[in-house]
Design a protein around this motif. Structure first.
Motif, PDB file in Angstrom:
ATOM      1  N   ARG A   1       0.814  -1.224   0.000  1.00 17.29           N
ATOM      2  CA  ARG A   1       0.000   0.000   0.000  1.00 17.29           C
ATOM      3  C   ARG A   1       0.848   1.275   0.000  1.00 17.29           C
ATOM      4  NH1 ARG A   1      -2.742  -2.977   4.039  1.00 17.29           N
ATOM      5  NH2 ARG A   1      -4.645  -3.897   3.206  1.00 17.29           N
ATOM      6  N   GLU A   2       1.891   1.287   0.829  1.00 20.68           N
ATOM      7  CA  GLU A   2       2.646   2.515   1.049  1.00 20.68           C
ATOM      8  C   GLU A   2       3.799   2.725   0.074  1.00 20.68           C
ATOM      9  OE1 GLU A   2       3.751   2.399   5.170  1.00 20.68           O
ATOM     10  OE2 GLU A   2       1.665   2.042   5.786  1.00 20.68           O
ATOM     11  N   VAL A   3       4.376   1.652  -0.439  1.00 20.33           N
ATOM     12  CA  VAL A   3       5.577   1.772  -1.278  1.00 20.33           C
ATOM     13  C   VAL A   3       5.328   1.294  -2.701  1.00 20.33           C
ATOM     14  CG1 VAL A   3       8.000   1.075  -1.535  1.00 20.33           C
ATOM     15  CG2 VAL A   3       7.064   1.505   0.750  1.00 20.33           C
ATOM     16  N   ASP A   4       4.867   0.075  -2.837  1.00 21.28           N
ATOM     17  CA  ASP A   4       4.724  -0.543  -4.160  1.00 21.28           C
ATOM     18  C   ASP A   4       3.748   0.236  -5.043  1.00 21.28           C
ATOM     19  OD1 ASP A   4       5.561  -2.525  -5.918  1.00 21.28           O
ATOM     20  OD2 ASP A   4       4.215  -4.062  -5.139  1.00 21.28           O
ATOM     21  N   TYR A   5       2.547   0.501  -4.523  1.00 24.26           N
ATOM     22  CA  TYR A   5       1.559   1.246  -5.307  1.00 24.26           C
ATOM     23  C   TYR A   5       2.075   2.645  -5.661  1.00 24.26           C
ATOM     24  CZ  TYR A   5      -2.133  -2.246  -4.322  1.00 24.26           C
ATOM     25  OH  TYR A   5      -2.902  -3.388  -4.243  1.00 24.26           O
TER      26      TYR A   5
ATOM     27  N   THR B   1      15.316   0.527 -14.307  1.00 27.08           N
ATOM     28  CA  THR B   1      15.474   1.806 -13.621  1.00 27.08           C
ATOM     29  C   THR B   1      15.738   1.613 -12.127  1.00 27.08           C
ATOM     30  OG1 THR B   1      13.127   2.075 -13.105  1.00 27.08           O
ATOM     31  CG2 THR B   1      13.895   2.915 -15.267  1.00 27.08           C
ATOM     32  N   THR B   2      16.318   2.658 -11.520  1.00 29.46           N
ATOM     33  CA  THR B   2      16.586   2.628 -10.085  1.00 29.46           C
ATOM     34  C   THR B   2      15.317   2.440  -9.262  1.00 29.46           C
ATOM     35  OG1 THR B   2      18.599   3.924 -10.369  1.00 29.46           O
ATOM     36  CG2 THR B   2      17.608   3.930  -8.164  1.00 29.46           C
ATOM     37  N   PRO B   3      14.218   3.186  -9.539  1.00 22.58           N
ATOM     38  CA  PRO B   3      13.009   2.966  -8.721  1.00 22.58           C
ATOM     39  C   PRO B   3      12.532   1.512  -8.749  1.00 22.58           C
ATOM     40  CG  PRO B   3      12.759   4.968 -10.012  1.00 22.58           C
ATOM     41  CD  PRO B   3      14.018   4.282 -10.493  1.00 22.58           C
ATOM     42  N   PHE B   4      12.585   0.875  -9.905  1.00 21.43           N
ATOM     43  CA  PHE B   4      12.129  -0.517  -9.987  1.00 21.43           C
ATOM     44  C   PHE B   4      13.087  -1.434  -9.231  1.00 21.43           C
ATOM     45  CE2 PHE B   4      11.327  -4.687 -11.651  1.00 21.43           C
ATOM     46  CZ  PHE B   4       9.949  -4.712 -11.795  1.00 21.43           C
ATOM     47  N   GLN B   5      14.382  -1.226  -9.384  1.00 23.08           N
ATOM     48  CA  GLN B   5      15.359  -2.073  -8.693  1.00 23.08           C
ATOM     49  C   GLN B   5      15.241  -1.936  -7.175  1.00 23.08           C
ATOM     50  OE1 GLN B   5      17.251  -4.509 -10.075  1.00 23.08           O
ATOM     51  NE2 GLN B   5      16.004  -3.969 -11.854  1.00 23.08           N
ATOM     52  N   GLU B   6      14.879  -0.748  -6.697  1.00 20.51           N
ATOM     53  CA  GLU B   6      14.651  -0.566  -5.260  1.00 20.51           C
ATOM     54  C   GLU B   6      13.436  -1.363  -4.798  1.00 20.51           C
ATOM     55  OE1 GLU B   6      14.446   3.692  -4.950  1.00 20.51           O
ATOM     56  OE2 GLU B   6      16.642   3.890  -4.901  1.00 20.51           O
ATOM     57  N   LEU B   7      12.389  -1.422  -5.634  1.00 20.67           N
ATOM     58  CA  LEU B   7      11.217  -2.253  -5.315  1.00 20.67           C
ATOM     59  C   LEU B   7      11.608  -3.716  -5.222  1.00 20.67           C
ATOM     60  CD1 LEU B   7       8.445  -0.747  -7.612  1.00 20.67           C
ATOM     61  CD2 LEU B   7       8.593  -0.582  -5.118  1.00 20.67           C
ATOM     62  N   VAL B   8      12.373  -4.182  -6.182  1.00 23.76           N
ATOM     63  CA  VAL B   8      12.797  -5.581  -6.210  1.00 23.76           C
ATOM     64  C   VAL B   8      13.591  -5.924  -4.954  1.00 23.76           C
ATOM     65  CG1 VAL B   8      14.260  -7.266  -7.411  1.00 23.76           C
ATOM     66  CG2 VAL B   8      12.736  -5.770  -8.723  1.00 23.76           C
ATOM     67  N   SER B   9      14.515  -5.057  -4.577  1.00 20.61           N
ATOM     68  CA  SER B   9      15.334  -5.308  -3.384  1.00 20.61           C
ATOM     69  C   SER B   9      14.475  -5.447  -2.134  1.00 20.61           C
ATOM     70  CB  SER B   9      16.353  -4.187  -3.186  1.00 20.61           C
ATOM     71  OG  SER B   9      17.298  -4.205  -4.216  1.00 20.61           O
ATOM     72  N   ALA B  10      13.510  -4.553  -1.967  1.00 18.19           N
ATOM     73  CA  ALA B  10      12.631  -4.624  -0.799  1.00 18.19           C
ATOM     74  C   ALA B  10      11.725  -5.848  -0.865  1.00 18.19           C
ATOM     75  CB  ALA B  10      11.798  -3.348  -0.694  1.00 18.19           C
TER      76      ALA B  10
END
Length: 129
Positions: free
Chosen positions: A24-28, A73-82
């Motif tokens: 809810r808070e990060v992915d969306y 992209t960096t934003p997507f890679q940060e999502l993957v890491s989390a």
């Protein structure tokens, strides 16, 4: 439009509440930074720890090529890491929508070329009226 669906399984010890809060808070919120993403949602499937799948996500994208570009992209890679600290994708299916599809409340619920009489009938109309 392309659609991607992922089956997701939480890692042992990951609380569903933690994962759902992150969704809810990060992915969306991150979807705003991914130009290829037209729509995104995560659905709860099962709460049992031994379930083969706990969630599934549905991603509507402009094209697979555009989405692959966003994945670098960096934003997507940060999502993957989390995401990887909490869960794993255990299955994937993708394809191209057979347009136009159906959306309730659209200007026309009747596909173009549909035979006459296929229009939506108001709920208050019965055989007795």
């Amino acid at each position: 439009m392309d659609i991607i669906a992922h089956h997701i399984r939480l890692h042992e010890g990951t609380a569903a509440a933690r994962f759902e809060s992150w969704v809810r808070e990060v992915d969306y919120a991150a979807c705003r930074n991914l130009p290829s993403v037209l729509a995104f949602s995560v659905q709860r499937v099962a709460a049992e720890p031994d379930a083969p799948c706990h969630y599934f996500e549905v991603i509507s994208v402009t094209s697979g090529e555009d989405f692959r570009r966003d994945m670098r992209t960096t934003p997507f890679q940060e999502l993957v890491s989390a995401f990887d600290t909490m869960a794993s994708v255990v299955g994937e299916v993708s394809g191209t929508r057979i347009e136009p599809g159906y959306t309730a409340g659209s200007l026309s619920d009747t596909p173009s070329g549909a035979p006459s009489g296929m229009e939506r009938i108001p709920a208050h109309v019965t055989d007795e009226t």
